[in-house]
Design a protein around this motif. Sequence first.
Motif, PDB file in Angstrom:
ATOM      1  N   LYS A  51      39.897  13.002  43.772  1.00 58.79           N
ATOM      2  CA  LYS A  51      39.549  13.214  45.183  1.00 58.79           C
ATOM      3  C   LYS A  51      38.764  14.505  45.365  1.00 58.79           C
ATOM      4  O   LYS A  51      37.806  14.563  46.146  1.00 58.79           O
ATOM      5  CB  LYS A  51      40.823  13.255  46.031  1.00 58.79           C
ATOM      6  N   TRP A  75      47.240  18.444  43.299  1.00 57.20           N
ATOM      7  CA  TRP A  75      46.073  17.886  43.964  1.00 57.20           C
ATOM      8  C   TRP A  75      45.417  16.857  43.051  1.00 57.20           C
ATOM      9  O   TRP A  75      45.653  16.829  41.846  1.00 57.20           O
ATOM     10  CB  TRP A  75      45.075  18.987  44.320  1.00 57.20           C
ATOM     11  N   SER A  76      44.615  15.992  43.627  1.00 56.68           N
ATOM     12  CA  SER A  76      43.964  14.922  42.877  1.00 56.68           C
ATOM     13  C   SER A  76      42.608  15.391  42.364  1.00 56.68           C
ATOM     14  O   SER A  76      41.731  15.767  43.153  1.00 56.68           O
ATOM     15  CB  SER A  76      43.789  13.684  43.766  1.00 56.68           C
ATOM     16  N   VAL A 117      45.475  11.377  49.901  1.00 63.32           N
ATOM     17  CA  VAL A 117      46.192  11.077  48.658  1.00 63.32           C
ATOM     18  C   VAL A 117      47.368  10.174  49.012  1.00 63.32           C
ATOM     19  O   VAL A 117      48.377  10.639  49.547  1.00 63.32           O
ATOM     20  CB  VAL A 117      46.701  12.355  47.960  1.00 63.32           C
ATOM     21  N   TYR A 149      51.812  10.722  48.600  1.00 63.19           N
ATOM     22  CA  TYR A 149      51.660  12.089  48.088  1.00 63.19           C
ATOM     23  C   TYR A 149      52.951  12.636  47.493  1.00 63.19           C
ATOM     24  O   TYR A 149      52.915  13.336  46.476  1.00 63.19           O
ATOM     25  CB  TYR A 149      51.174  13.029  49.197  1.00 63.19           C
TER      26      TYR A 149
END
Length: 305
Positions: free
Chosen positions: A231, A227-228, A98, A101
């Motif tokens: 991803k 969090w992504s 990421v 981040y």
Amino acid sequence: MSQVLDTPPPTAHPADDDLSALAARHGLTVSGARPSLPDYVRQLWARRHFITAFSTAKLTAQYSQAKLGQVWQVMTPLLNAAVYYFIFGVLLGTKRNVPDYVPFLVTGVFIWTFTQSSIMAGTRAISGNLGLVRALHFPRAALPISFALQQLQQLLFSMAALVVILLCFGVPIAASWLLAVPALVLQSVFNAGVSMIMARMGAKTPDIAQLMPFVLRTWMYVSGVMWSIDKLAKGHHDWPSWVVPVLQANPAAIYIDLMRYSLIDSFHGSQLPHHVWAIAVGWALVAGVGGFIYFWKAEETYGRG
């Protein structure tokens, strides 16, 4: 010789229609009756100065007992971001793959905090201000709207710190930053609408305020704050096909990722769901208009019982 006694005629009582006509002739209305929707909107607009003054006063008083005062408006989300960075970024390794981040995380925390605080404040808007509701006559929607406005003001203070963080971590100023304005407007409408929904529910069932922290914490974990979503979806091909679209269409995730796209140059449009702006407008209209009407329909019940 019988004496006939004449029974006096019964006293005439005005018919209900006559009373209604009398009230209409003198401009009288039922006390506390729900006005029509257009009248309700006009009453709210007439009290716009009260709404802004009330929200500003609540914001100023929020940290009046703390020595650092209004500094906590920025420190609170920053400390939350630091905790999430340690737990999720370092211990669980979500910062891998990421880019940027820290700006990614801080943006998510700030924007999520805006939604979370607006909903929590809205849940207690009526039940926590019964004295004001019972003492004064005003459109009750002014309370949840003013609390949502208070949280917007607090976010704007925090945005100054967010800009500093972005610049410190090498994120350049770009024209895309202007997109943060419509994204924030849409999120504000959405937050105000959900606040009014929760205000009506909280007025009838105050215990909802005790349940909401658990609901909001669960919502935060599925909204890609730490969090992504993009991803994670690419790393879990075994997920059912409907999971990723549902996560991406989540309104909290929509507004968070729009702000990331606006402010962070490494967050690309390919990480956003298709028709993201249409979804953002749709959520704002559904929550804003629907929440307002839902709250207005129970206008006569607030403060009673």
